[in-house]
Design a protein around this motif. Sequence first.
Motif, PDB file in Angstrom:
ATOM      1  N   SER A 113       1.075   5.551   0.801  1.00  0.00           N
ATOM      2  CA  SER A 113       0.685   6.756   1.670  1.00  0.00           C
ATOM      3  C   SER A 113       1.522   7.662   1.794  1.00  0.00           C
ATOM      4  O   SER A 113       2.618   7.597   1.436  1.00  0.00           O
ATOM      5  N   THR A 114       1.048   9.037   1.938  1.00  0.00           N
ATOM      6  CA  THR A 114       1.803  10.039   2.091  1.00  0.00           C
ATOM      7  C   THR A 114       1.254  11.414   2.691  1.00  0.00           C
ATOM      8  O   THR A 114      -0.158  11.203   2.891  1.00  0.00           O
ATOM      9  N   SER A 170      -1.424   5.199  -7.463  1.00  0.00           N
ATOM     10  CA  SER A 170      -0.982   6.723  -7.561  1.00  0.00           C
ATOM     11  C   SER A 170      -1.838   7.291  -6.545  1.00  0.00           C
ATOM     12  O   SER A 170      -2.908   7.041  -6.119  1.00  0.00           O
ATOM     13  N   ILE A 171      -1.332   8.609  -6.062  1.00  0.00           N
ATOM     14  CA  ILE A 171      -1.761   9.530  -5.247  1.00  0.00           C
ATOM     15  C   ILE A 171      -1.824  10.914  -5.783  1.00  0.00           C
ATOM     16  O   ILE A 171      -0.705  11.300  -6.357  1.00  0.00           O
ATOM     17  N   GLU A 172      -2.855  11.665  -5.918  1.00  0.00           N
ATOM     18  CA  GLU A 172      -2.884  13.072  -6.521  1.00  0.00           C
ATOM     19  C   GLU A 172      -2.799  13.812  -5.419  1.00  0.00           C
ATOM     20  O   GLU A 172      -4.005  14.071  -4.501  1.00  0.00           O
ATOM     21  N   LYS A 217       0.968  -1.262  -0.052  1.00  0.00           N
ATOM     22  CA  LYS A 217      -0.057   0.037  -0.015  1.00  0.00           C
ATOM     23  C   LYS A 217       0.789   1.369  -0.045  1.00  0.00           C
ATOM     24  O   LYS A 217       2.112   1.173   0.396  1.00  0.00           O
ATOM     25  N   SER A 238       1.563  14.619  -7.813  1.00  0.00           N
ATOM     26  CA  SER A 238       1.310  13.163  -7.876  1.00  0.00           C
ATOM     27  C   SER A 238       2.567  12.289  -7.324  1.00  0.00           C
ATOM     28  O   SER A 238       3.764  12.572  -7.387  1.00  0.00           O
ATOM     29  N   TYR A 261      -2.771  11.441   2.620  1.00  0.00           N
ATOM     30  CA  TYR A 261      -3.530  10.912   1.336  1.00  0.00           C
ATOM     31  C   TYR A 261      -2.979   9.257   1.288  1.00  0.00           C
ATOM     32  O   TYR A 261      -1.927   8.924   1.936  1.00  0.00           O
ATOM     33  N   GLU A 262      -3.904   8.488   0.707  1.00  0.00           N
ATOM     34  CA  GLU A 262      -3.580   7.000   0.733  1.00  0.00           C
ATOM     35  C   GLU A 262      -4.269   6.403  -0.689  1.00  0.00           C
ATOM     36  O   GLU A 262      -5.060   6.945  -1.066  1.00  0.00           O
ATOM     37  N   ALA A 263      -3.209   5.813  -1.280  1.00  0.00           N
ATOM     38  CA  ALA A 263      -3.731   5.083  -2.630  1.00  0.00           C
ATOM     39  C   ALA A 263      -4.625   4.234  -2.663  1.00  0.00           C
ATOM     40  O   ALA A 263      -4.836   3.427  -1.371  1.00  0.00           O
ATOM     41  N   GLU A 264      -5.674   4.346  -3.375  1.00  0.00           N
ATOM     42  CA  GLU A 264      -6.803   3.319  -3.322  1.00  0.00           C
ATOM     43  C   GLU A 264      -6.200   1.980  -3.622  1.00  0.00           C
ATOM     44  O   GLU A 264      -5.485   1.608  -4.692  1.00  0.00           O
ATOM     45  N   TYR A 306       6.037  16.578  -0.087  1.00  0.00           N
ATOM     46  CA  TYR A 306       5.900  15.520   0.131  1.00  0.00           C
ATOM     47  C   TYR A 306       6.590  15.135   1.561  1.00  0.00           C
ATOM     48  O   TYR A 306       7.680  15.516   1.580  1.00  0.00           O
TER      49      TYR A 306
END
Length: 164
Positions: A88-89, A114-116, A86, A100, A125-128, A155
């Motif tokens: 995240s940031t 990916s995370i926008e 997984k 991104s 934020y966490e990527a799906e 970031y």
Amino acid sequence: MKYLLITSILAFLCLGCETDNIPLSAGDFLYFNSFEDGNDSGTFEATYDKDAPAGGGDYSLLINGGCIVPHYEVGIGPFSQEIEVKLSTWGKTMEDRSGSLILYLLNDPSQYLSIEITTPEWQAYEAEGSMVIPAGETATLQFISGGLISVATHYDLVEIRLAE
């Protein structure tokens, strides 16, 4: 006697060269960076800004990007076993612009997370979903800021961890 000593030393050195396959558990970090020491293993030039979210230390990675991407990247792996990860940031960007964070397989870029980053204030934020990294495969973590228009994106607390 001299040959016995040399043979003993070589045997000891060879035994010390074996690598342990450390078992990984759900939630273990494969990559974590809060950009505090400025000694990251990324390619391209990085800027460290004295601006970070709560719990993020004193510094964050600041990417001032434009149309030539990626702006910064880090290689992850290879790993001795197949793993599911997984991403995240914490991040923030200029108002009405975005950055991104993308993790993809080097040999199959169609497999990615990916995370926008879209907010001007620090946000988690966490990527799906998750992504499988096959044994022996290398992944690349790309930091992108903007596109045709130059954007400043921060970031911090970047994590790649085993999926639970």
